[in-house]
Design a protein around this motif. Structure first.
Motif, PDB file in Angstrom:
ATOM      1  N   GLU A 162       0.833  -1.195   0.000  1.00  7.18           N
ATOM      2  CA  GLU A 162       0.000   0.000   0.000  1.00  7.18           C
ATOM      3  C   GLU A 162       0.879   1.260   0.000  1.00  7.18           C
ATOM      4  OE1 GLU A 162      -3.399   0.393  -0.059  1.00  7.18           O
ATOM      5  OE2 GLU A 162      -3.384  -1.731  -0.589  1.00  7.18           O
ATOM      6  N   PRO A 163       0.388   2.352  -0.618  1.00  6.93           N
ATOM      7  CA  PRO A 163       1.154   3.607  -0.582  1.00  6.93           C
ATOM      8  C   PRO A 163       1.406   4.054   0.855  1.00  6.93           C
ATOM      9  CG  PRO A 163      -0.635   3.754  -2.171  1.00  6.93           C
ATOM     10  CD  PRO A 163      -0.849   2.475  -1.416  1.00  6.93           C
TER      11      PRO A 163
ATOM     12  N   ASN B   9      10.120  10.379  -5.129  1.00 10.96           N
ATOM     13  CA  ASN B   9       9.568  11.695  -4.827  1.00 10.96           C
ATOM     14  C   ASN B   9      10.564  12.806  -5.139  1.00 10.96           C
ATOM     15  OD1 ASN B   9       7.208  10.520  -4.023  1.00 10.96           O
ATOM     16  ND2 ASN B   9       7.483  10.910  -1.841  1.00 10.96           N
TER      17      ASN B   9
ATOM     18  N   SER C 140      10.489  13.360  -8.787  1.00  9.51           N
ATOM     19  CA  SER C 140       9.283  14.103  -9.163  1.00  9.51           C
ATOM     20  C   SER C 140       9.427  15.582  -8.817  1.00  9.51           C
ATOM     21  CB  SER C 140       8.051  13.519  -8.459  1.00  9.51           C
ATOM     22  OG  SER C 140       7.759  12.226  -8.927  1.00  9.51           O
TER      23      SER C 140
ATOM     24  N   GLY D 105       9.035   6.056 -11.616  1.00  3.59           N
ATOM     25  CA  GLY D 105       8.020   5.000 -11.617  1.00  3.59           C
ATOM     26  C   GLY D 105       8.640   3.620 -11.458  1.00  3.59           C
TER      27      GLY D 105
ATOM     28  N   ARG E  13       8.070   1.166  -8.098  1.00  2.00           N
ATOM     29  CA  ARG E  13       7.499  -0.188  -8.194  1.00  2.00           C
ATOM     30  C   ARG E  13       8.514  -1.255  -7.802  1.00  2.00           C
ATOM     31  NH1 ARG E  13       5.467   2.368 -12.813  1.00  2.00           N
ATOM     32  NH2 ARG E  13       7.194   1.533 -14.045  1.00  2.00           N
TER      33      ARG E  13
ATOM     34  N   ILE F 185       6.267   3.367  -3.324  1.00  2.00           N
ATOM     35  CA  ILE F 185       5.063   4.085  -3.741  1.00  2.00           C
ATOM     36  C   ILE F 185       4.510   4.840  -2.543  1.00  2.00           C
ATOM     37  CG2 ILE F 185       2.725   3.844  -4.654  1.00  2.00           C
ATOM     38  CD1 ILE F 185       3.647   1.299  -6.061  1.00  2.00           C
ATOM     39  N   THR F 186       4.322   6.142  -2.709  1.00  5.49           N
ATOM     40  CA  THR F 186       3.834   6.978  -1.606  1.00  5.49           C
ATOM     41  C   THR F 186       2.611   7.779  -2.051  1.00  5.49           C
ATOM     42  OG1 THR F 186       5.208   8.884  -2.188  1.00  5.49           O
ATOM     43  CG2 THR F 186       6.195   7.223  -0.739  1.00  5.49           C
ATOM     44  N   ARG F 187       1.864   8.236  -1.078  1.00  2.55           N
ATOM     45  CA  ARG F 187       0.707   9.079  -1.392  1.00  2.55           C
ATOM     46  C   ARG F 187       1.145  10.402  -2.001  1.00  2.55           C
ATOM     47  NH1 ARG F 187      -0.582   6.201   3.154  1.00  2.55           N
ATOM     48  NH2 ARG F 187      -2.521   5.003   2.993  1.00  2.55           N
TER      49      ARG F 187
ATOM     50  N   GLN G  60       1.947   9.866  -5.605  1.00  2.00           N
ATOM     51  CA  GLN G  60       0.747   9.721  -6.422  1.00  2.00           C
ATOM     52  C   GLN G  60       0.129  11.069  -6.766  1.00  2.00           C
ATOM     53  OE1 GLN G  60      -1.516   6.981  -3.940  1.00  2.00           O
ATOM     54  NE2 GLN G  60      -0.931   5.246  -5.231  1.00  2.00           N
ATOM     55  N   LEU G  61       0.461  12.102  -5.991  1.00  2.00           N
ATOM     56  CA  LEU G  61       0.008  13.454  -6.293  1.00  2.00           C
ATOM     57  C   LEU G  61       1.009  14.205  -7.174  1.00  2.00           C
ATOM     58  CD1 LEU G  61      -1.326  14.565  -2.785  1.00  2.00           C
ATOM     59  CD2 LEU G  61      -2.686  13.891  -4.771  1.00  2.00           C
TER      60      LEU G  61
ATOM     61  N   ASP H  72       3.360  13.090  -9.306  1.00  2.00           N
ATOM     62  CA  ASP H  72       3.600  12.603 -10.667  1.00  2.00           C
ATOM     63  C   ASP H  72       2.575  13.146 -11.661  1.00  2.00           C
ATOM     64  OD1 ASP H  72       5.441  11.031 -12.185  1.00  2.00           O
ATOM     65  OD2 ASP H  72       3.825   9.590 -12.508  1.00  2.00           O
TER      66      ASP H  72
END
Length: 203
Positions: A6-7, A16, A19, A56, A60, A65-67, A70-71, A73
């Protein structure tokens, strides 16, 4: 390869940071486009695309993978798209109506998001057509830059770039209409309380 997880809420991860680097480069990218230095703009775009792929892959491959990621990117992707169209319009390479068409569609989707939120629903899933449209724009606009950066390629690059870009704009709005139809369907559905909400009410 590690099992997907899970993130997390971590901030300082390699993906991050990559990004964030992409975001830092956006003003430079836009600036080079405005002054007409399309070669420098293309270099930044290539670096950004590579870091996009790299962050990415790392996220993976190493379960990073972080919350926040996810914003960041999609935000970076959207900013590069807006910077591309704004910079090319400012430089006279594309007309301003194209800016209105692309930005207007995203404003339209933002309005749909507000309608959904007011009815208690979250964002709709990304439609495959929207992904294809975004890909076409991310391909067509750099091809236009290529034709401007290297005049020897203009006779081929500009017609191809325009064809892909216009097709991308058409698909962009087509996907937007699909989202609007789906929004109309969703807001007519009755809200079903979640088990957690039901338990709370019973207590």
């Amino acid at each position: 390869m590690a099992e997907p997880s899970e993130p997390t809420n971590r901030i300082w991860t390699a993906p991050n940071v990559l990004s964030m680097l992409r975001l830092v480069l956006v003003p430079f990218f836009l600036g080079y486009l405005i002054i007409g230095d399309y070669i420098a703009a293309l270099v930044i775009l290539v670096v950004s695309s590579f870091t996009d792929f790299l962050d990415g892959f790392i996220a993976r491959r190493f379960n990073q993978i972080t919350r926040l990621g996810q914003l960041l990117d999609p935000a970076a992707d959207r900013l590069y798209l807006f910077a591309s169209i704004l910079g090319l319009a400012a430089g006279g390479l594309v007309p301003w109506w194209l800016v209105v068409a692309i930005v207007g569609r995203d404003v339209f989707l933002a309005a749909l998001g507000i309608v959904l939120a007011n009815h208690g629903f979250g964002p709709l899933p990304v439609h495959q057509l929207g992904k294809v449209a975004t890909f076409a724009l991310f391909l067509g606009l750099p091809v236009l830059m290529l034709g401007a950066a290297f005049p020897v390629t203009a006779a081929v690059a500009l017609p191809i770039g325009w064809a892909i870009t216009l097709w991308g704009v058409f698909l962009y709005w087509w996907a937007g209409i699909i989202y609007a139809i789906e929004t109309g369907r969703v807001i007519r559905l009755p809200l079903v309380p979640s088990p957690r909400r039901s338990d709370t009410l019973e207590e």
